[in-house]
Write a protein that holds these residues in place. Sequence first.
Motif, short mmCIF file in Angstrom:
data_model
loop_
_atom_site.label_atom_id
_atom_site.label_comp_id
_atom_site.label_asym_id
_atom_site.label_seq_id
_atom_site.Cartn_x
_atom_site.Cartn_y
_atom_site.Cartn_z
N GLU A 174 0.85 -1.18 0.00
CA GLU A 174 0.00 0.00 0.00
C GLU A 174 0.89 1.24 0.00
N VAL A 175 0.97 1.87 -1.14
CA VAL A 175 1.80 3.07 -1.28
C VAL A 175 0.93 4.28 -1.04
N GLN A 176 1.32 5.12 -0.10
CA GLN A 176 0.52 6.30 0.24
C GLN A 176 0.52 7.32 -0.88
N GLU A 177 1.67 7.58 -1.49
CA GLU A 177 1.78 8.58 -2.54
C GLU A 177 2.62 8.04 -3.67
N ASP A 178 2.30 8.42 -4.89
CA ASP A 178 3.12 8.02 -6.03
C ASP A 178 4.46 8.70 -5.96
N VAL A 179 5.50 7.96 -6.29
CA VAL A 179 6.84 8.54 -6.30
C VAL A 179 6.99 9.37 -7.56
N ALA A 180 7.40 10.61 -7.43
CA ALA A 180 7.52 11.51 -8.57
C ALA A 180 8.99 11.75 -8.90
N LEU A 181 9.28 11.75 -10.16
CA LEU A 181 10.64 12.04 -10.62
C LEU A 181 10.63 13.41 -11.29
N GLU A 182 11.32 14.36 -10.71
CA GLU A 182 11.36 15.72 -11.23
C GLU A 182 12.69 15.94 -11.94
N HIS A 183 12.64 16.02 -13.24
CA HIS A 183 13.87 16.26 -13.99
C HIS A 183 14.42 17.65 -13.72
N LEU A 184 13.53 18.64 -13.78
CA LEU A 184 13.90 20.03 -13.52
C LEU A 184 12.76 20.69 -12.73
N PRO A 185 13.08 21.59 -11.83
CA PRO A 185 12.01 22.35 -11.15
C PRO A 185 11.15 23.09 -12.16
N GLU A 186 9.88 23.26 -11.82
CA GLU A 186 8.94 23.85 -12.77
C GLU A 186 9.36 25.24 -13.22
N SER A 187 9.82 26.07 -12.28
CA SER A 187 10.24 27.43 -12.65
C SER A 187 11.44 27.40 -13.58
N VAL A 188 12.38 26.50 -13.29
CA VAL A 188 13.57 26.37 -14.15
C VAL A 188 13.16 25.84 -15.52
N LEU A 189 12.23 24.89 -15.53
CA LEU A 189 11.77 24.33 -16.80
C LEU A 189 11.14 25.41 -17.67
N GLN A 190 10.35 26.29 -17.06
CA GLN A 190 9.74 27.38 -17.82
C GLN A 190 10.80 28.29 -18.43
N ASP A 191 11.84 28.60 -17.65
CA ASP A 191 12.92 29.44 -18.18
C ASP A 191 13.66 28.75 -19.32
N VAL A 192 13.91 27.46 -19.16
CA VAL A 192 14.62 26.70 -20.20
C VAL A 192 13.80 26.69 -21.49
N VAL A 193 12.50 26.48 -21.37
CA VAL A 193 11.64 26.44 -22.55
C VAL A 193 11.63 27.81 -23.24
N ARG A 194 11.50 28.88 -22.46
CA ARG A 194 11.45 30.22 -23.05
C ARG A 194 12.76 30.56 -23.75
N ILE A 195 13.87 30.25 -23.11
CA ILE A 195 15.18 30.52 -23.74
C ILE A 195 15.32 29.70 -25.02
N SER A 196 14.91 28.44 -24.98
CA SER A 196 15.02 27.57 -26.15
C SER A 196 14.20 28.11 -27.32
N LEU A 197 12.96 28.50 -27.04
CA LEU A 197 12.10 29.04 -28.10
C LEU A 197 12.69 30.32 -28.68
N TRP A 198 13.25 31.16 -27.82
CA TRP A 198 13.83 32.41 -28.31
C TRP A 198 15.04 32.11 -29.21
N LEU A 199 15.90 31.20 -28.78
CA LEU A 199 17.09 30.89 -29.57
C LEU A 199 16.72 30.29 -30.93
N VAL A 200 15.65 29.52 -30.96
CA VAL A 200 15.23 28.92 -32.23
C VAL A 200 14.62 29.99 -33.15
N GLU A 201 13.76 30.84 -32.58
CA GLU A 201 13.01 31.79 -33.41
C GLU A 201 13.82 33.03 -33.77
#
Length: 288
Positions: A174-201
């Motif tokens: 009986e597992v109380q909570e699902d184990v989550a794997l966070e590759h990057l924090p959400e705030s950092v992920l948002q910054d990475v995505v925005r920088i990536s889109l800018w560099l491409v465009e």
Amino acid sequence: SARRREIEDKLKQEEETLSFIRDSLEKSDQLTKNMVSILSSFESRLMKLENSIIPVHKQTENLQRLQENVEKTLSCLDHVISYYHVASDTEKIIKEGPTGRLEEYLGSMAKIQKAVEYFQDNSPDSPELNKVKLLFERGKESLESEFRSLMTRHSKVVSPVLILDLISGDEDLEVQEDVALEHLPESVLQDVVRISLWLVEYGRNQDFMNVYYQIRSSQLDRSIKGLKEHFRKSSSSSGVPYSPAIPNKRKDTPTKKPIKRPGHKHDFRVKHLSEALNDKHGPLAGRD
């Protein structure tokens, strides 16, 4: 005799009536003449007023048109002059870098880009063009460095315990909570995505994908090596390569849970970004 007197009386009345009508006509003629005289005088004065107003009206229209042209010219001058101030207004922000204020930094880069486009189209020999070009290149390099820094600082090796918790386990536990794997924090992920889109465009540079691939593949390789080492130690000690975080309580015939796919939201965004690029770099996201 009586008849004659009656006719004479009627004739006298008719004469009086005729005299009254004649007097009324004379008065009416006089009033008409007076009215015609008044209207003629009014018409004459109106013509004089019109002759004096029309030139003033035309001059006023010309002045209004000149005023509108002056206002439009001043507005255009302010717009043009603003491009000459872009370099001095954004130089400090570009030098300090995007760390901690990515939104403001990208706004400054947008201003610089517009200034570059304006000088290229209207004044290609202007020294201001070289200034804003240098600032743009410096800003692009800073964004690439920020992308590398974010990936380096926040990409971490996944522990073998967490990997085993994610991919295996007993159904009767009986597992109380699902184990989550966070590759990057959400705030950092948002910054990475925005920088990536800018560099491409706007940056027209896809080298950052190699940076992403190198860093993430390095962390993946280290995670796999750590898991392999954990298997080796677990096999040598107990012969059962399971996560120590899971109690060693198993049935004779264990049934494994379906393999979870953690970080799906992150992987989907990276895949979506890679598909926006060309086929050469598209598969990189899948390697993570």
